[in-house]
Design a protein around this motif. Structure first.
Motif, PDB file in Angstrom:
ATOM      1  N   GLY A   1       0.819  -1.200   0.000  1.00 31.65           N
ATOM      2  CA  GLY A   1       0.000   0.000   0.000  1.00 31.65           C
ATOM      3  C   GLY A   1       0.850   1.245   0.000  1.00 31.65           C
ATOM      4  N   VAL A   2       0.194   2.353   0.276  1.00 29.50           N
ATOM      5  CA  VAL A   2       0.846   3.650   0.376  1.00 29.50           C
ATOM      6  C   VAL A   2       0.492   4.223   1.742  1.00 29.50           C
ATOM      7  N   THR A   3       1.489   4.718   2.444  1.00 27.31           N
ATOM      8  CA  THR A   3       1.278   5.189   3.805  1.00 27.31           C
ATOM      9  C   THR A   3       0.623   6.563   3.869  1.00 27.31           C
ATOM     10  N   THR A   4       0.011   6.825   5.015  1.00 25.44           N
ATOM     11  CA  THR A   4      -0.434   8.161   5.386  1.00 25.44           C
ATOM     12  C   THR A   4       0.477   8.627   6.513  1.00 25.44           C
ATOM     13  N   ASP A   5       0.377   9.881   6.908  1.00 26.66           N
ATOM     14  CA  ASP A   5       1.099  10.329   8.097  1.00 26.66           C
ATOM     15  C   ASP A   5       0.475   9.630   9.292  1.00 26.66           C
ATOM     16  N   GLU A   6       1.267   8.816   9.962  1.00 29.77           N
ATOM     17  CA  GLU A   6       0.716   7.968  11.013  1.00 29.77           C
ATOM     18  C   GLU A   6       1.776   7.616  12.049  1.00 29.77           C
ATOM     19  N   ILE A   7       1.332   7.517  13.288  1.00 31.13           N
ATOM     20  CA  ILE A   7       2.133   6.953  14.367  1.00 31.13           C
ATOM     21  C   ILE A   7       1.298   5.830  14.945  1.00 31.13           C
ATOM     22  N   PHE A   8       1.923   4.659  15.145  1.00 35.25           N
ATOM     23  CA  PHE A   8       1.166   3.557  15.729  1.00 35.25           C
ATOM     24  C   PHE A   8       1.996   2.788  16.744  1.00 35.25           C
ATOM     25  N   VAL A   9       1.275   2.066  17.600  1.00 32.40           N
ATOM     26  CA  VAL A   9       1.878   1.186  18.591  1.00 32.40           C
ATOM     27  C   VAL A   9       1.365  -0.219  18.318  1.00 32.40           C
ATOM     28  N   VAL A  10       2.268  -1.169  18.188  1.00 32.20           N
ATOM     29  CA  VAL A  10       1.884  -2.562  17.984  1.00 32.20           C
ATOM     30  C   VAL A  10       1.427  -3.136  19.326  1.00 32.20           C
ATOM     31  N   LEU A  11       0.214  -3.670  19.335  1.00 37.95           N
ATOM     32  CA  LEU A  11      -0.324  -4.272  20.545  1.00 37.95           C
ATOM     33  C   LEU A  11       0.011  -5.755  20.629  1.00 37.95           C
ATOM     34  N   GLU A  12      -0.092  -6.433  19.480  1.00 38.76           N
ATOM     35  CA  GLU A  12       0.214  -7.859  19.449  1.00 38.76           C
ATOM     36  C   GLU A  12       0.602  -8.267  18.039  1.00 38.76           C
TER      37      GLU A  12
ATOM     38  N   ARG B   1       6.659   5.361  13.170  1.00 38.88           N
ATOM     39  CA  ARG B   1       6.216   6.585  12.488  1.00 38.88           C
ATOM     40  C   ARG B   1       6.249   6.338  10.993  1.00 38.88           C
ATOM     41  N   LEU B   2       5.128   6.547  10.319  1.00 37.25           N
ATOM     42  CA  LEU B   2       5.056   6.438   8.861  1.00 37.25           C
ATOM     43  C   LEU B   2       4.884   7.826   8.266  1.00 37.25           C
ATOM     44  N   ASN B   3       5.481   8.056   7.118  1.00 40.59           N
ATOM     45  CA  ASN B   3       5.354   9.323   6.406  1.00 40.59           C
ATOM     46  C   ASN B   3       4.429   9.145   5.216  1.00 40.59           C
ATOM     47  N   ALA B   4       3.599  10.124   4.955  1.00 44.29           N
ATOM     48  CA  ALA B   4       2.629  10.052   3.860  1.00 44.29           C
ATOM     49  C   ALA B   4       3.315   9.832   2.520  1.00 44.29           C
ATOM     50  N   GLY B   5       2.691   8.966   1.699  1.00 41.22           N
ATOM     51  CA  GLY B   5       3.127   8.779   0.331  1.00 41.22           C
ATOM     52  C   GLY B   5       4.177   7.714   0.103  1.00 41.22           C
ATOM     53  N   GLN B   6       4.598   7.007   1.140  1.00 39.26           N
ATOM     54  CA  GLN B   6       5.609   5.972   0.952  1.00 39.26           C
ATOM     55  C   GLN B   6       4.958   4.660   0.510  1.00 39.26           C
ATOM     56  N   ARG B   7       5.410   4.105  -0.607  1.00 39.89           N
ATOM     57  CA  ARG B   7       4.944   2.783  -1.037  1.00 39.89           C
ATOM     58  C   ARG B   7       5.648   1.754  -0.172  1.00 39.89           C
ATOM     59  N   ASN B   8       4.895   0.759   0.265  1.00 35.48           N
ATOM     60  CA  ASN B   8       5.460  -0.202   1.197  1.00 35.48           C
ATOM     61  C   ASN B   8       4.833  -1.575   1.034  1.00 35.48           C
ATOM     62  N   SER B   9       5.459  -2.563   1.646  1.00 34.99           N
ATOM     63  CA  SER B   9       4.874  -3.896   1.737  1.00 34.99           C
ATOM     64  C   SER B   9       4.983  -4.366   3.187  1.00 34.99           C
ATOM     65  N   TRP B  10       3.928  -5.031   3.615  1.00 34.44           N
ATOM     66  CA  TRP B  10       3.848  -5.576   4.979  1.00 34.44           C
ATOM     67  C   TRP B  10       3.881  -7.087   4.897  1.00 34.44           C
ATOM     68  N   ARG B  11       4.854  -7.704   5.559  1.00 35.73           N
ATOM     69  CA  ARG B  11       4.890  -9.162   5.682  1.00 35.73           C
ATOM     70  C   ARG B  11       4.566  -9.477   7.139  1.00 35.73           C
TER      71      ARG B  11
END
Length: 113
Positions: free
Chosen positions: A54-65, A88-98
């Motif tokens: 996907g493509v990121t938005t400006d986001e900060i997250f905490v992994v719970l599990e 911390r994710l920056n808007a507009g970055q193309r990424n892959s999540w495994r």
């Protein structure tokens, strides 16, 4: 108006799916909006094991599990994450999540205008 938004482990999530990048099957996911603060969205998100992009938005997250790796296409940086990690994710970055183990995170994101 209550100040309690819910329990991050117990709130129900709306069903969502993503197309897997490696085999074309669907990866089960879920998300829900928990609240807003000054235009930022507070939400929960989870994904079953698989490879999605996907493509990121400006986001900060905490992994719970769970556990996952995110690779950013522009920098080739890979971040491994698990419970307690803050990312911390920056808007507009193309990424892959495994995702190797069902991942659940709580996030604060700012919509891109």
């Amino acid at each position: 108006m209550t100040q309690y938004l819910g329990n991050a482990f117990e709130l129900p999530l709306e069903s969502a799916t993503y197309e897997a990048l490696d085999d074309g099957h669907e990866v089960a996911a879920g998300r829900t909006k928990v609240g807003e603060l000054a235009g930022a969205r507070i939400g929960l998100w989870e994904a079953e094991p698989g490879l999605i992009g996907g493509v990121t938005t400006d986001e900060i997250f905490v992994v719970l599990e769970g556990h996952a790796e995110v690779t950013f296409e522009d920098t080739k940086e890979t971040i491994s994450m698990g419970p307690g990690d803050i990312v911390r994710l920056n808007a507009g970055q193309r990424n892959s999540w495994r995702t190797s183990e069902k991942l659940r995170k709580v996030s604060v994101s700012i919509p891109v205008s």
